[in-house]
Design a protein around this motif. Structure first.
Motif, PDB file in Angstrom:
ATOM      1  N   MET A 126       0.835  -1.209   0.000  1.00 61.87           N
ATOM      2  CA  MET A 126       0.000   0.000   0.000  1.00 61.87           C
ATOM      3  C   MET A 126       0.870   1.260   0.000  1.00 61.87           C
ATOM      4  SD  MET A 126      -3.030  -0.984  -0.310  1.00 61.87           S
ATOM      5  CE  MET A 126      -3.891   0.526  -0.033  1.00 61.87           C
ATOM      6  N   LYS A 127       1.962   1.254   0.764  1.00 53.71           N
ATOM      7  CA  LYS A 127       2.870   2.405   0.753  1.00 53.71           C
ATOM      8  C   LYS A 127       3.453   2.618  -0.635  1.00 53.71           C
ATOM      9  CE  LYS A 127       4.424   2.432   5.561  1.00 53.71           C
ATOM     10  NZ  LYS A 127       5.561   2.218   6.461  1.00 53.71           N
ATOM     11  N   LYS A 128       3.844   1.514  -1.274  1.00 50.36           N
ATOM     12  CA  LYS A 128       4.392   1.612  -2.627  1.00 50.36           C
ATOM     13  C   LYS A 128       3.344   2.179  -3.585  1.00 50.36           C
ATOM     14  CE  LYS A 128       6.391  -1.212  -6.313  1.00 50.36           C
ATOM     15  NZ  LYS A 128       5.454  -0.794  -7.339  1.00 50.36           N
ATOM     16  N   ASN A 129       2.108   1.693  -3.467  1.00 50.11           N
ATOM     17  CA  ASN A 129       1.036   2.199  -4.329  1.00 50.11           C
ATOM     18  C   ASN A 129       0.791   3.688  -4.097  1.00 50.11           C
ATOM     19  OD1 ASN A 129       0.672  -0.301  -5.464  1.00 50.11           O
ATOM     20  ND2 ASN A 129      -1.091  -0.840  -4.207  1.00 50.11           N
ATOM     21  N   ILE A 130       0.800   4.103  -2.835  1.00 53.57           N
ATOM     22  CA  ILE A 130       0.592   5.514  -2.523  1.00 53.57           C
ATOM     23  C   ILE A 130       1.739   6.351  -3.073  1.00 53.57           C
ATOM     24  CG2 ILE A 130       0.543   7.182  -0.611  1.00 53.57           C
ATOM     25  CD1 ILE A 130      -1.116   5.074   0.932  1.00 53.57           C
ATOM     26  N   ASN A 131       2.970   5.857  -2.913  1.00 50.82           N
ATOM     27  CA  ASN A 131       4.117   6.582  -3.469  1.00 50.82           C
ATOM     28  C   ASN A 131       4.033   6.671  -4.991  1.00 50.82           C
ATOM     29  OD1 ASN A 131       5.293   7.143  -0.997  1.00 50.82           O
ATOM     30  ND2 ASN A 131       6.514   5.273  -0.984  1.00 50.82           N
ATOM     31  N   ASP A 132       3.601   5.583  -5.620  1.00 45.70           N
ATOM     32  CA  ASP A 132       3.429   5.616  -7.076  1.00 45.70           C
ATOM     33  C   ASP A 132       2.379   6.646  -7.483  1.00 45.70           C
ATOM     34  OD1 ASP A 132       5.318   3.646  -7.350  1.00 45.70           O
ATOM     35  OD2 ASP A 132       3.884   2.012  -7.722  1.00 45.70           O
ATOM     36  N   LEU A 133       1.286   6.703  -6.718  1.00 45.14           N
ATOM     37  CA  LEU A 133       0.251   7.697  -7.016  1.00 45.14           C
ATOM     38  C   LEU A 133       0.776   9.116  -6.825  1.00 45.14           C
ATOM     39  CD1 LEU A 133      -2.959   6.109  -5.453  1.00 45.14           C
ATOM     40  CD2 LEU A 133      -2.475   6.486  -7.865  1.00 45.14           C
ATOM     41  N   LEU A 134       1.554   9.319  -5.766  1.00 49.79           N
ATOM     42  CA  LEU A 134       2.119  10.646  -5.540  1.00 49.79           C
ATOM     43  C   LEU A 134       3.093  11.022  -6.648  1.00 49.79           C
ATOM     44  CD1 LEU A 134       2.694  10.564  -1.677  1.00 49.79           C
ATOM     45  CD2 LEU A 134       0.938  11.822  -2.935  1.00 49.79           C
ATOM     46  N   ASP A 135       3.890  10.036  -7.085  1.00 52.46           N
ATOM     47  CA  ASP A 135       4.810  10.286  -8.203  1.00 52.46           C
ATOM     48  C   ASP A 135       4.039  10.643  -9.465  1.00 52.46           C
ATOM     49  OD1 ASP A 135       7.006   9.830  -6.625  1.00 52.46           O
ATOM     50  OD2 ASP A 135       7.320   7.770  -7.311  1.00 52.46           O
ATOM     51  N   ARG A 136       2.940   9.944  -9.692  1.00 53.39           N
ATOM     52  CA  ARG A 136       2.118  10.264 -10.862  1.00 53.39           C
ATOM     53  C   ARG A 136       1.570  11.670 -10.745  1.00 53.39           C
ATOM     54  NH1 ARG A 136      -1.258   4.710 -10.959  1.00 53.39           N
ATOM     55  NH2 ARG A 136       0.425   3.364 -11.635  1.00 53.39           N
ATOM     56  N   GLY A 137       1.156  12.051  -9.524  1.00 54.43           N
ATOM     57  CA  GLY A 137       0.654  13.404  -9.319  1.00 54.43           C
ATOM     58  C   GLY A 137       1.719  14.440  -9.604  1.00 54.43           C
ATOM     59  N   GLU A 138       2.956  14.165  -9.145  1.00 52.76           N
ATOM     60  CA  GLU A 138       4.056  15.089  -9.419  1.00 52.76           C
ATOM     61  C   GLU A 138       4.337  15.150 -10.911  1.00 52.76           C
ATOM     62  OE1 GLU A 138       7.341  13.742  -7.081  1.00 52.76           O
ATOM     63  OE2 GLU A 138       6.409  14.316  -5.181  1.00 52.76           O
ATOM     64  N   LYS A 139       4.283  14.014 -11.573  1.00 54.58           N
ATOM     65  CA  LYS A 139       4.513  13.993 -13.015  1.00 54.58           C
ATOM     66  C   LYS A 139       3.413  14.759 -13.739  1.00 54.58           C
ATOM     67  CE  LYS A 139       7.112   9.685 -13.036  1.00 54.58           C
ATOM     68  NZ  LYS A 139       7.117   8.260 -13.372  1.00 54.58           N
ATOM     69  N   LEU A 140       2.182  14.615 -13.276  1.00 59.69           N
ATOM     70  CA  LEU A 140       1.083  15.363 -13.883  1.00 59.69           C
ATOM     71  C   LEU A 140       1.271  16.867 -13.670  1.00 59.69           C
ATOM     72  CD1 LEU A 140      -2.039  13.178 -13.034  1.00 59.69           C
ATOM     73  CD2 LEU A 140      -1.009  13.546 -15.268  1.00 59.69           C
ATOM     74  N   ASP A 141       1.716  17.239 -12.458  1.00 57.49           N
ATOM     75  CA  ASP A 141       1.999  18.660 -12.207  1.00 57.49           C
ATOM     76  C   ASP A 141       3.096  19.159 -13.132  1.00 57.49           C
ATOM     77  OD1 ASP A 141       0.091  18.735 -10.234  1.00 57.49           O
ATOM     78  OD2 ASP A 141       1.523  18.496  -8.580  1.00 57.49           O
ATOM     79  N   SER A 142       4.118  18.333 -13.319  1.00 55.02           N
ATOM     80  CA  SER A 142       5.214  18.703 -14.213  1.00 55.02           C
ATOM     81  C   SER A 142       4.709  18.868 -15.644  1.00 55.02           C
ATOM     82  CB  SER A 142       6.308  17.640 -14.153  1.00 55.02           C
ATOM     83  OG  SER A 142       7.296  17.872 -15.117  1.00 55.02           O
ATOM     84  N   VAL A 143       3.891  17.945 -16.098  1.00 56.35           N
ATOM     85  CA  VAL A 143       3.328  18.033 -17.448  1.00 56.35           C
ATOM     86  C   VAL A 143       2.453  19.279 -17.575  1.00 56.35           C
ATOM     87  CG1 VAL A 143       1.690  16.922 -19.036  1.00 56.35           C
ATOM     88  CG2 VAL A 143       3.469  15.565 -17.932  1.00 56.35           C
ATOM     89  N   GLN A 144       1.693  19.581 -16.526  1.00 62.60           N
ATOM     90  CA  GLN A 144       0.850  20.772 -16.550  1.00 62.60           C
ATOM     91  C   GLN A 144       1.715  22.031 -16.634  1.00 62.60           C
ATOM     92  OE1 GLN A 144      -1.689  21.240 -13.148  1.00 62.60           O
ATOM     93  NE2 GLN A 144      -2.879  22.861 -14.090  1.00 62.60           N
ATOM     94  N   ASN A 145       2.801  22.091 -15.873  1.00 58.10           N
ATOM     95  CA  ASN A 145       3.703  23.244 -15.932  1.00 58.10           C
ATOM     96  C   ASN A 145       4.326  23.379 -17.315  1.00 58.10           C
ATOM     97  OD1 ASN A 145       3.176  23.865 -13.272  1.00 58.10           O
ATOM     98  ND2 ASN A 145       4.956  22.766 -12.485  1.00 58.10           N
ATOM     99  N   ILE A 146       4.734  22.263 -17.889  1.00 56.75           N
ATOM    100  CA  ILE A 146       5.327  22.288 -19.233  1.00 56.75           C
ATOM    101  C   ILE A 146       4.304  22.780 -20.248  1.00 56.75           C
ATOM    102  CG2 ILE A 146       6.209  20.819 -21.089  1.00 56.75           C
ATOM    103  CD1 ILE A 146       7.583  19.133 -18.897  1.00 56.75           C
TER     104      ILE A 146
END
Length: 171
Positions: free
Chosen positions: A104-124
């Motif tokens: 579950m921790k790994k899944n949550i970290n993966d989701l957070l990473d995806r959120g950061e990647k989405l934020d990065s894509v949005q900024n780009i």
């Protein structure tokens, strides 16, 4: 489900229309009892499939003697011995829970990473949008400059001719 009667508790579960039942002391952990039932049901069903293949359901339905499947008892007894040592089962349960927790921790970290990647894509994409607005303004500016360069000689020539005509006729 569980039913308590005095200092004993009956735990049961149904799986593939078969009922699996066990009795334990009331203080025995409920999770371990259901884990035991789950493992026993897995083992019994796999043995039924192994013995009767696809027809295991009809064999069970057509059984006329009460102890027809008593030959599965050694398998159940082996599993029962594993679960009698409560501390071992608690450690097994804790291991399972810690494994689930790490997943579950790994899944949550993966989701957070995806959120950061989405934020990065949005900024780009916002940067690209602002740059495209700059290119649009630059393209308009270049278009006006090109039109001015094409029209400037004609306007200058026309202005000179108009000035000459004005000087000749009106001065």
């Amino acid at each position: 489900m569980s039913i308590t009667s005095g200092d004993m508790t009956f735990y049961y579960m149904t799986r593939d229309s078969l009922c699996f039942l066990t009795m334990a002391e009331a203080r025995y952990p409920k999770r371990l009892a259901f884990l035991y039932l789950d493992e026993v049901s897995d083992m019994v069903l796999s043995e039924l499939v192994k013995e009767f293949t696809i027809n295991w359901r009809s064999e069970v339905d057509q059984t006329s003697t009460p102890y027809r499947f008593i030959h599965y008892d050694p398998i159940i007894q082996r599993k029962q011995r594993e679960f009698q040592d409560e501390r071992q089962q608690r450690s097994k349960l804790n291991d399972d829970l810690s494994e689930i927790q790490s997943i579950m921790k790994k899944n949550i970290n993966d989701l957070l990473d995806r959120g950061e990647k989405l934020d990065s894509v949005q900024n780009i994409s916002q940067d690209l949008l602002s740059q495209s607005k700059g290119f649009k303004w630059g393209a308009r500016k270049l278009t006006w400059q090109a039109r001015l360069q094409q029209a400037a000689p004609i306007l200058v020539g026309g202005s000179i001719v108009a000035f000459v005509v004005y000087v000749k006729f009106f001065w």
